[in-house]
Design an enzyme around this catalytic site. Structure first.
Site, PDB file in Angstrom:
ATOM      1  NE  ARG A  62      20.584 -21.464 -37.355  1.00 60.66           N
ATOM      2  CZ  ARG A  62      19.859 -21.339 -36.246  1.00 60.66           C
ATOM      3  NH1 ARG A  62      20.266 -21.879 -35.118  1.00 60.66           N
ATOM      4  NH2 ARG A  62      18.724 -20.668 -36.283  1.00 60.66           N
ATOM      5  CG  HIS A  66      22.421 -16.778 -36.925  1.00 60.34           C
ATOM      6  ND1 HIS A  66      21.490 -17.212 -36.028  1.00 60.34           N
ATOM      7  CD2 HIS A  66      21.989 -17.217 -38.133  1.00 60.34           C
ATOM      8  CE1 HIS A  66      20.528 -17.881 -36.654  1.00 60.34           C
ATOM      9  NE2 HIS A  66      20.817 -17.911 -37.936  1.00 60.34           N
ATOM     10  CB  VAL A  70      23.831  -9.108 -36.405  1.00 66.14           C
ATOM     11  CG1 VAL A  70      23.503  -8.035 -35.382  1.00 66.14           C
ATOM     12  CG2 VAL A  70      22.650 -10.055 -36.605  1.00 66.14           C
ATOM     13  N   GLY A  72      27.734  -6.959 -39.569  1.00 64.86           N
ATOM     14  CA  GLY A  72      28.885  -7.527 -40.257  1.00 64.86           C
ATOM     15  C   GLY A  72      29.557  -8.656 -39.472  1.00 64.86           C
ATOM     16  CB  SER A  76      28.398  -8.686 -32.822  1.00 62.37           C
ATOM     17  OG  SER A  76      27.720  -9.199 -33.951  1.00 62.37           O
ATOM     18  CG  ASN A  94      21.038 -15.844 -32.531  1.00 65.22           C
ATOM     19  OD1 ASN A  94      20.999 -16.472 -33.589  1.00 65.22           O
ATOM     20  ND2 ASN A  94      21.602 -14.650 -32.432  1.00 65.22           N
ATOM     21  N   PRO A 163      17.081 -13.944 -41.187  1.00 68.82           N
ATOM     22  CG  PRO A 163      17.764 -14.928 -43.191  1.00 68.82           C
ATOM     23  CD  PRO A 163      18.265 -14.211 -42.003  1.00 68.82           C
ATOM     24  CG  HIS A 194      19.179 -25.193 -44.105  1.00 68.77           C
ATOM     25  ND1 HIS A 194      18.050 -24.435 -44.248  1.00 68.77           N
ATOM     26  CD2 HIS A 194      19.941 -24.543 -43.185  1.00 68.77           C
ATOM     27  CE1 HIS A 194      18.118 -23.365 -43.445  1.00 68.77           C
ATOM     28  NE2 HIS A 194      19.265 -23.405 -42.809  1.00 68.77           N
ATOM     29  CB  THR A 195      23.486 -30.213 -47.254  1.00 65.02           C
ATOM     30  OG1 THR A 195      23.802 -31.563 -47.527  1.00 65.02           O
ATOM     31  CG2 THR A 195      24.786 -29.521 -46.821  1.00 65.02           C
ATOM     32  CG  ASP A 246      20.119 -33.983 -46.504  1.00 68.05           C
ATOM     33  OD1 ASP A 246      19.220 -34.781 -46.867  1.00 68.05           O
ATOM     34  OD2 ASP A 246      21.226 -33.900 -47.080  1.00 68.05           O
ATOM     35  CB  THR A 249      23.354 -37.530 -46.955  1.00 67.81           C
ATOM     36  OG1 THR A 249      23.121 -36.260 -47.612  1.00 67.81           O
ATOM     37  CG2 THR A 249      23.261 -38.623 -47.997  1.00 67.81           C
ATOM     38  CG  ASP A 254      25.107 -34.677 -49.739  1.00 66.01           C
ATOM     39  OD1 ASP A 254      24.234 -33.848 -49.380  1.00 66.01           O
ATOM     40  OD2 ASP A 254      25.024 -35.886 -49.470  1.00 66.01           O
TER      41      ASP A 254
HETATM   42  C1  HEM Z   1      17.786 -18.519 -46.065  1.00 63.08           C
HETATM   43  C2  HEM Z   1      17.508 -18.161 -44.845  1.00 63.08           C
HETATM   44  C3  HEM Z   1      17.668 -19.083 -43.689  1.00 63.08           C
HETATM   45  C4  HEM Z   1      16.716 -19.414 -42.791  1.00 63.08           C
HETATM   46  C5  HEM Z   1      15.292 -18.907 -42.742  1.00 63.08           C
HETATM   47  C6  HEM Z   1      17.300 -20.347 -41.881  1.00 63.08           C
HETATM   48  C7  HEM Z   1      16.640 -20.899 -40.801  1.00 63.08           C
HETATM   49  C8  HEM Z   1      17.148 -21.913 -40.014  1.00 63.08           C
HETATM   50  C9  HEM Z   1      16.435 -22.542 -38.955  1.00 63.08           C
HETATM   51  C10 HEM Z   1      15.032 -22.170 -38.494  1.00 63.08           C
HETATM   52  C11 HEM Z   1      17.221 -23.515 -38.451  1.00 63.08           C
HETATM   53  C12 HEM Z   1      16.895 -24.472 -37.312  1.00 63.08           C
HETATM   54  C13 HEM Z   1      17.330 -23.855 -35.981  1.00 63.08           C
HETATM   55  C14 HEM Z   1      16.863 -24.639 -34.786  1.00 63.08           C
HETATM   56  O1  HEM Z   1      16.056 -25.554 -34.920  1.00 63.08           O
HETATM   57  O2  HEM Z   1      17.312 -24.321 -33.674  1.00 63.08           O
HETATM   58  C15 HEM Z   1      18.451 -23.492 -39.194  1.00 63.08           C
HETATM   59  C16 HEM Z   1      19.493 -24.339 -38.973  1.00 63.08           C
HETATM   60  C17 HEM Z   1      20.692 -24.276 -39.660  1.00 63.08           C
HETATM   61  N1  HEM Z   1      21.047 -23.308 -40.565  1.00 63.08           N
HETATM   62 FE1  HEM Z   1      19.825 -21.972 -41.430  1.00 63.08          FE
HETATM   63  N2  HEM Z   1      18.593 -20.582 -42.240  1.00 63.08           N
HETATM   64  C18 HEM Z   1      18.869 -19.813 -43.330  1.00 63.08           C
HETATM   65  C19 HEM Z   1      20.085 -19.708 -43.968  1.00 63.08           C
HETATM   66  C20 HEM Z   1      21.237 -20.349 -43.561  1.00 63.08           C
HETATM   67  C21 HEM Z   1      22.557 -20.044 -44.045  1.00 63.08           C
HETATM   68  C22 HEM Z   1      22.904 -18.916 -44.998  1.00 63.08           C
HETATM   69  C23 HEM Z   1      23.400 -20.918 -43.433  1.00 63.08           C
HETATM   70  C24 HEM Z   1      24.896 -21.040 -43.563  1.00 63.08           C
HETATM   71  C25 HEM Z   1      25.587 -20.712 -44.627  1.00 63.08           C
HETATM   72  C26 HEM Z   1      22.606 -21.767 -42.588  1.00 63.08           C
HETATM   73  C27 HEM Z   1      23.070 -22.823 -41.873  1.00 63.08           C
HETATM   74  C28 HEM Z   1      22.312 -23.586 -41.002  1.00 63.08           C
HETATM   75  C29 HEM Z   1      22.766 -24.817 -40.395  1.00 63.08           C
HETATM   76  C30 HEM Z   1      24.077 -25.523 -40.679  1.00 63.08           C
HETATM   77  C31 HEM Z   1      21.760 -25.238 -39.523  1.00 63.08           C
HETATM   78  C32 HEM Z   1      21.796 -26.436 -38.572  1.00 63.08           C
HETATM   79  C33 HEM Z   1      22.418 -25.955 -37.262  1.00 63.08           C
HETATM   80  C34 HEM Z   1      22.535 -26.994 -36.180  1.00 63.08           C
HETATM   81  O3  HEM Z   1      22.273 -28.169 -36.397  1.00 63.08           O
HETATM   82  O4  HEM Z   1      22.902 -26.592 -35.050  1.00 63.08           O
HETATM   83  N3  HEM Z   1      21.300 -21.377 -42.668  1.00 63.08           N
HETATM   84  N4  HEM Z   1      18.382 -22.506 -40.128  1.00 63.08           N
END
Ligand code: HEM
Ligand SMILES: *[C@@H]1O[C@H](CO)[C@@H](O)[C@H](O)[C@H]1NC(C)=O
Ligand SMILES: *[C@@H]1O[C@H](CO)[C@@H](O)[C@H](O)[C@H]1NC(C)=O
Ligand SMILES: *[C@@H]1O[C@H](CO)[C@@H](O)[C@H](O)[C@H]1NC(C)=O
Ligand SMILES: *[C@@H]1O[C@H](CO)[C@@H](O)[C@H](O)[C@H]1NC(C)=O
Ligand SMILES: *[C@@H]1O[C@H](CO)[C@@H](O)[C@H](O)[C@H]1NC(C)=O
Ligand SMILES: *[C@@H]1O[C@H](CO)[C@@H](O)[C@H](O)[C@H]1NC(C)=O
Ligand SMILES: *[C@@H]1O[C@H](CO)[C@@H](O)[C@H](O)[C@H]1NC(C)=O
Ligand SMILES: *[C@@H]1O[C@H](CO)[C@@H](O)[C@H](O)[C@H]1NC(C)=O
Ligand SMILES: *[C@@H]1O[C@H](CO)[C@@H](O)[C@H](O)[C@H]1NC(C)=O
Ligand SMILES: *[C@@H]1O[C@H](CO)[C@@H](O)[C@H](O)[C@H]1NC(C)=O
Length: 330
Positions: A62, A66, A70, A72, A76, A94, A163, A194-195, A246, A249, A254
């Site tokens: 993540r 992020h 921002v 590129g 940063s 963040n 986003p 988000h898997t 998820d 799992t 996956d």
């Molecule tokens: C499509 C737009 C996306 C939105 C709106 C979004 C939003 C979010 C939000 C709200 C969370 C929870 C953060 C929290 O509770 O503190 C999250 C977690 C996460 N996001 Fe996204 N996300 C997006 C795309 C992505 C992308 C592109 C990736 C990576 C390629 C990603 C990877 C992750 C991961 C792995 C987590 C879990 C992080 C953790 O457990 O610390 N997300 N995301």
């Protein structure tokens, strides 16, 4: 005449030189002479961190996302507040949310011990993303390298460009397009990250009790899952409690994220919209990834490469920070 054509030739040569410079490409062998073991150093530190924190891989990928959205993929996001830096860590998407900065420091220290002043913090994030995915059971790939680190941060940019989970599918698509990810497959494949990992109640509890002021839950949320989520996130409870993105799992990389969407078990509104927005072009891609994990993995790798290519600093632009939290000499 002769001098005109030779002047023209020189102009063309200079133009090509400049074009070449501004389009310096990342490649997979960038550190093969200067830090040949960098991938395994990164991987080893993450493996160690996973022993005590099974969530850390998710948190690290993540950070790369992020970072890239921002100005590129330039590290940063890693800069702390200082006299000249307004940290992206305090931006709305963040703050109280991104984590893993201490592990990035540990990786940087391990890398510096083997190859001082050579590997950028931006590349460490890209390598960490790959290791995190492959260690969780997902695909492996050769990471493109050669990014350099910024000397600036952009907190306003982080507020505006990353986003939000409350956005419409149209807005999500627009934010991906704005950074050059204008193929809808990138949005769907990358959302598949988000898997694994967790999300806080405050980022989806509107779906459980009073969705869009209707007084009712989000109609696209599975009612059995709703009962579970209401127990985890009671109406007056702490919005900072976390649960698995998820539910099937939680720590494995996956394709169950996509079958969850098919049973209305996307946790965030932004997740479920990929499948539940009437007529959306994302639906058929969700179905494809749900039925074919290799297709998901193949697209995910391509989309990670696309994301990792967002406006990197290369050549002599930027710097190689010696401490990821600070601009050199500050
Ligand atoms: C499509 C737009 C996306 C939105 C709106 C979004 C939003 C979010 C939000 C709200 C969370 C929870 C953060 C929290 O509770 O503190 C999250 C977690 C996460 N996001 Fe996204 N996300 C997006 C795309 C992505 C992308 C592109 C990736 C990576 C390629 C990603 C990877 C992750 C991961 C792995 C987590 C879990 C992080 C953790 O457990 O610390 N997300 N995301
Ligand atoms: C990788 O990129 C660097 C910097 O642009 C360049 O010096 C190097 O020759 C490239 N390697 C390959 C195999 O293209
Ligand atoms: C590469 O790094 C790994 C992990 O830190 C280490 O186990 C291995 O011995 C290193 N290999 C070389 C050739 O330095
Ligand atoms: C949220 O972040 C602020 C500022 O960094 C901090 O003071 C506060 O303790 C954090 N809250 C939680 C619940 O982590
Ligand atoms: C970014 O958003 C945060 C949280 O809403 C806010 O405190 C901060 O002032 C914003 N920063 C900029 C530069 O707009
Ligand atoms: C979508 O984007 C538009 C234009 O930027 C904005 O006015 C609107 O509030 C956004 N909608 C959502 C749900 O975030
Ligand atoms: C989007 O990407 C997919 C998968 O890489 C590809 O098959 C498709 O042709 C692309 N679509 C467009 C409009 O470029
Ligand atoms: C739901 O939210 C709307 C708008 O904020 C509010 O007017 C309404 O009273 C709320 N309904 C319930 C049942 O809390
Ligand atoms: C939540 O708190 C409000 C105001 O403090 C109260 O009216 C309401 O009954 C509480 N709801 C629950 C489910 O405890
Ligand atoms: C709700 O989720 C359960 C699994 O927990 C699944 O069996 C059921 O089909 C889902 N319902 C809908 C409407 O998707
Ligand atoms: C699954 O996807 C892979 C990779 O795109 C493809 O080669 C394979 O034919 C697909 N399998 C099925 C059953 O469609």
């Amino acid at each position: 005449m002769a001098s005109f054509s030779s002047t023209l030739a020189i102009c063309i040569a200079i133009t090509f030189l400049l074009l070449n410079q501004s389009k310096a490409q990342l490649n997979t062998t960038f550190y093969s002479n200067t830090c040949p073991n960098v991938s395994s150093i990164v991987r080893t530190v993450i493996q160690q961190a996973l022993q005590s924190d099974p969530r850390i891989g998710a948190s690290l990928i993540r950070l790369h996302f992020h970072d890239c959205f921002v100005q590129g993929c330039d590290g940063s996001i890693l800069l702390d507040n200082s006299g000249t830096i307004q940290s992206e860590k305090d931006a709305a998407p963040n703050t109280n949310s991104t984590r893993g900065f201490d592990v990035v420091d540990n990786i940087k220290t391990a890398v510096e011990n083997s190859c001082p002043d050579v590997v950028s913090c931006a590349d460490i994030l890209a390598l960490s993303a790959e290791s995190s995915v492959s260690l969780a059971g997902g695909p492996s790939w050769n990471v493109l390298l050669g990014r350099r680190d910024s000397t600036t941060a952009n907190q306003a940019g982080a507020n505006a460009s990353i986003p939000s989970p409350f956005e419409s599918l149209n807005n999500l698509t627009a934010k991906f397009s704005a950074v050059g990810l204008n193929n809808i497959t990138d949005l769907v494949a990358l959302s598949g990250a988000h898997t694994f990992g967790r999300a806080q109640c405050r980022l989806f509890s509107n779906r459980l009790y009073n969705f869009s002021g209707t007084g009712n839950p989000d109609p696209t949320l599975n009612t059995t899952y709703l009962v579970t989520l209401r127990q985890i996130c009671p109406q007056n409870g702490s919005g900072f409690v976390v649960t698995n993105l998820d539910p099937t799992t939680p720590n494995t990389f996956d394709n169950t994220y996509f079958s969850n969407l098919q049973t209305n078990r996307g946790l965030l509104q932004s997740d479920q919209e990929l499948f539940s927005t009437t007529g959306a072009p994302t639906i058929s891609i969700v179905n494809q990834f749900s039925s074919n994990q290799s297709a998901f993995f193949q697209s995910f790798v391509q989309s990670m490469i696309n994301m990792g290519n967002i406006s990197p600093l290369t050549g002599s632009n930027g710097q190689i920070r010696s401490n990821c939290r600070r601009v050199n000499g500050s």
